[in-house]
Design a protein around this motif. Structure first.
Motif, short mmCIF file in Angstrom:
data_model
loop_
_atom_site.label_atom_id
_atom_site.label_comp_id
_atom_site.label_asym_id
_atom_site.label_seq_id
_atom_site.Cartn_x
_atom_site.Cartn_y
_atom_site.Cartn_z
N PHE A 1 -20.02 11.74 -26.03
CA PHE A 1 -18.72 10.97 -26.46
C PHE A 1 -19.00 9.53 -26.77
O PHE A 1 -18.30 8.74 -26.34
N ASP A 2 -19.68 9.34 -27.76
CA ASP A 2 -20.18 8.25 -28.31
C ASP A 2 -20.28 8.41 -29.95
O ASP A 2 -21.25 9.11 -30.24
N ALA A 3 -19.60 7.73 -30.60
CA ALA A 3 -19.49 7.86 -32.11
C ALA A 3 -21.06 7.65 -32.68
O ALA A 3 -21.26 8.63 -33.73
N GLU A 4 -21.81 6.85 -32.31
CA GLU A 4 -23.23 6.77 -32.96
C GLU A 4 -23.88 7.49 -32.42
O GLU A 4 -24.76 8.15 -33.53
N ILE A 5 -24.12 8.17 -31.15
CA ILE A 5 -24.77 9.32 -30.81
C ILE A 5 -24.33 10.59 -31.58
O ILE A 5 -25.37 11.19 -32.30
N MET A 6 -23.20 10.88 -32.00
CA MET A 6 -22.66 12.03 -32.54
C MET A 6 -23.14 12.01 -34.03
O MET A 6 -23.59 12.93 -34.64
N ASP A 7 -22.98 10.83 -34.54
CA ASP A 7 -23.53 10.60 -36.10
C ASP A 7 -24.99 10.90 -36.08
O ASP A 7 -25.53 11.56 -37.15
N LYS A 8 -25.83 10.46 -35.35
CA LYS A 8 -27.24 10.62 -35.41
C LYS A 8 -27.49 12.09 -35.07
O LYS A 8 -28.33 12.59 -35.63
N ILE A 9 -26.62 12.68 -33.98
CA ILE A 9 -27.15 14.03 -34.07
C ILE A 9 -26.79 14.83 -35.30
O ILE A 9 -27.41 15.82 -35.74
N VAL A 10 -25.68 14.57 -35.72
CA VAL A 10 -25.27 15.36 -37.14
C VAL A 10 -26.32 15.12 -38.40
O VAL A 10 -26.87 15.90 -38.91
N ILE A 11 -26.69 13.72 -38.44
CA ILE A 11 -27.78 13.68 -39.34
C ILE A 11 -29.12 14.20 -39.18
O ILE A 11 -29.69 15.04 -40.21
N GLU A 12 -29.37 14.18 -38.05
CA GLU A 12 -30.95 15.00 -37.75
C GLU A 12 -30.85 16.56 -37.88
O GLU A 12 -31.60 17.00 -38.35
N LEU A 13 -29.82 16.73 -37.26
CA LEU A 13 -29.50 18.28 -37.22
C LEU A 13 -29.38 18.86 -39.02
O LEU A 13 -30.03 20.12 -39.30
N LYS A 14 -28.81 18.33 -39.64
CA LYS A 14 -28.49 18.53 -41.17
C LYS A 14 -29.86 18.60 -41.80
O LYS A 14 -30.10 19.31 -42.70
N LYS A 15 -30.56 17.47 -41.38
CA LYS A 15 -31.98 17.49 -41.91
C LYS A 15 -32.86 18.68 -41.72
O LYS A 15 -33.60 19.20 -42.42
N LEU A 16 -32.43 19.45 -40.61
CA LEU A 16 -33.10 20.75 -40.36
C LEU A 16 -32.59 21.78 -40.95
O LEU A 16 -33.42 23.15 -40.90
N GLY A 17 -31.69 21.52 -41.68
CA GLY A 17 -30.97 22.85 -42.37
C GLY A 17 -29.70 23.30 -41.99
O GLY A 17 -29.00 24.40 -42.51
N PHE A 18 -29.19 22.86 -40.83
CA PHE A 18 -27.81 23.07 -40.25
C PHE A 18 -26.83 22.66 -41.38
O PHE A 18 -26.72 21.61 -41.72
N LYS A 19 -25.84 23.45 -41.63
CA LYS A 19 -24.57 23.13 -42.62
C LYS A 19 -23.52 22.34 -41.70
O LYS A 19 -22.83 21.42 -42.26
N TYR A 20 -23.28 22.88 -40.57
CA TYR A 20 -22.31 22.32 -39.69
C TYR A 20 -23.03 22.33 -38.46
O TYR A 20 -23.83 22.88 -38.02
N VAL A 21 -22.39 21.03 -37.82
CA VAL A 21 -22.91 20.71 -36.51
C VAL A 21 -21.71 20.39 -35.57
O VAL A 21 -20.87 19.59 -35.90
N THR A 22 -21.59 21.45 -34.46
CA THR A 22 -20.34 21.24 -33.55
C THR A 22 -20.75 21.23 -32.24
O THR A 22 -22.00 21.74 -31.79
N MET A 23 -19.86 20.95 -31.51
CA MET A 23 -20.14 20.95 -29.86
C MET A 23 -19.13 22.03 -29.13
O MET A 23 -17.72 22.11 -29.58
N ASP A 24 -19.54 22.79 -28.44
CA ASP A 24 -18.68 23.63 -27.57
C ASP A 24 -18.01 23.21 -26.56
O ASP A 24 -18.81 22.60 -25.56
N LEU A 25 -16.84 22.98 -26.44
CA LEU A 25 -16.13 22.16 -25.40
C LEU A 25 -16.22 22.73 -24.22
O LEU A 25 -15.93 22.13 -23.07
N GLU A 26 -16.43 24.03 -24.02
CA GLU A 26 -16.46 24.61 -22.77
C GLU A 26 -17.85 24.44 -22.13
O GLU A 26 -18.04 24.86 -20.82
N GLY A 27 -18.75 23.67 -22.77
CA GLY A 27 -20.19 23.52 -22.37
C GLY A 27 -21.13 24.60 -22.04
O GLY A 27 -20.51 25.98 -22.45
N TYR A 28 -22.13 24.55 -21.50
CA TYR A 28 -23.15 25.46 -21.14
C TYR A 28 -22.58 26.63 -20.37
O TYR A 28 -21.99 26.35 -19.28
#
Length: 276
Positions: free
Chosen positions: A237-264
Motif C-alpha cells: 500500500f504505497d503508490a511508489e512501490i505499486m508503480d514500480k511493480i507495474v513497470i517491472e512486470l509489464k517489462k516481462l510481458g504482462f498486460k495487466y498487473v493486479t493484486m488479489d485482495l483476499e491474499g494468498y
C-alpha cells in the motif's frame, strides 16, 4: 487415546529406521517438511540417507540455492539432479491432475538415484494436513513400490512438523509453504518455459521491492494476479512501490498487473476449474 508429540516422534523414528535402514534418498526441496524429514533421517540413518534435489524449469532458482545451504547445515550428502517436466506432454497440457505426472517422473528419477547408490527406499515430504486438499501427486506415492511419505503415514500435521523443526534448530522452521512455478498457471492453459520464467522473475522482483515472503504471481493469460500473505498486504500500500511493480512486470510481458485482495490461500487456482 491422545498421542503426544514425543510418542509420535518415537514411532516416526522407528518407521524411518525400518523403511530406510537399507538406504534411502529423500526428495529434498529445502522447505520445512522435506528439511525436517532430512534432518531426522541424517540423525537416525547417518550415511545411509542422502538428500536429492530435482532441478527443473518449475523450480525457482533462489530455492535451489537455499536447498544447497540447508543441506549443508544439516550435514547430509546432497545430490542435485536435473529433470524436465516440459518433456512430458501430459504435464504440459496442465490438466487438473498435473501434479500426478510431475511426481511420477520425479519418483522414477529418485528411484534410479537410489539404485545407483545401492539404496532401496525413497522418502518424500507430504504431511497429513496436505491430504485434506487437492493432492493428485500423492497418487504417485501410493502407486510406486518403496516410495514412502513418513509424515503422512504417521499422521504428522504441518504445525507438528514446524514444532519439530524448531526443536532441531532448523533455519526453515517458519518458512512459508513452497509450490512449483507451474502452480501459477490456470489448469487447462499450456505450461511453457517462457511462462515459468516470467512468473519466477516476477516473484523475485516483487520480493525485492516489498520484502514479502508469502507470494504467488498467478499468470492468467497475460494478467498477473498477485497473491500475498494476508498479514503482508500492507507492504503493497504505497503508490511508489505499486508503480514500480507495474513497470517491472509489464517489462516481462504482462498486460495487466493486479493484486488479489483476499491474499494468498492454497487452492485458489481450483476456482478456474469451475469455469470449464
Amino acid at each position: 487415546m491422545t498421542v503426544n508429540l514425543d510418542e509420535k516422534i518415537e514411532r516416526l523414528r522407528h518407521f524411518i529406521y525400518e523403511k530406510g535402514k537399507d538406504g534411502v534418498v529423500i526428495a529434498f526441496s529445502g522447505g520445512v517438511d522435506s528439511s525436517t524429514l532430512t534432518a531426522l533421517c541424517k540423525e537416525i540413518l547417518g550415511e545411509k540417507a542422502v538428500a536429492v534435489t530435482a532441478v527443473s524449469p518449475t523450480y525457482p532458482q533462489e530455492e535451489i540455492e537455499e536447498a544447497v545451504k540447508v543441506a549443508r547445515d544439516i550435514g547430509i550428502r546432497h545430490i542435485v539432479v536435473e529433470t524436465n517436466e516440459l518433456s512430458d506432454e501430459n504435464f504440459v497440457r496442465n490438466p487438473e491432475d498435473r501434479c500426478y505426472y510431475c511426481k511420477k517422473d520425479l519418483f522414477i528419477c529418485l528411484k534410479n538415484v537410489a539404485k545407483n547408490l545401492g539404496f532401496k527406499a525413497v522418502f518424500e515430504g507430504t504431511n497429513f494436513s496436505d491430504l485434506s486438499g487437492h493432492r493428485p501427486g500423492f497418487r504417485a506415492v501410493k502407486e510406486m513400490e518403496d516410495v514412502y511419505s513418513p509424515w503422512a503415514e504417521n499422521n504428522f500435521t504441518k504445525e507438528e512438523i514446524r514444532m519439530i523443526a524448531r526443536r532441531m534448530g532448523l533455519s526453515v522452521s517458519d518458512k512459508p509453504p513452497l509450490a512449483c512455478l507451474a502452480s501459477r498457471i490456470p489448469f487447462g492453459e499450456q505450461i511453457t518455459a517462457e511462462r515459468l520464467i516470467r512468473v519466477g522473475k516476477a516473484e523475485q522482483i516483487i520480493k525485492r521491492l516489498t520484502g514479502t515472503r508469502q507470494l504467488r504471481v498467478r499468470d492468467h493469460n497475460g494478467l498477473a494476479r498477485i497473491e500475498v500473505g494476508k498479514n503482508e498486504r500492507k507492504l503493497f500500500f504505497d503508490a511508489e512501490i505499486m508503480d514500480k511493480i507495474v513497470i517491472e512486470l509489464k517489462k516481462l510481458g504482462f498486460k495487466y498487473v493486479t493484486m488479489d485482495l483476499e491474499g494468498y490461500r492454497t487452492g485458489s487456482m481450483l476456482l478456474t476449474l469451475e469455469d470449464t
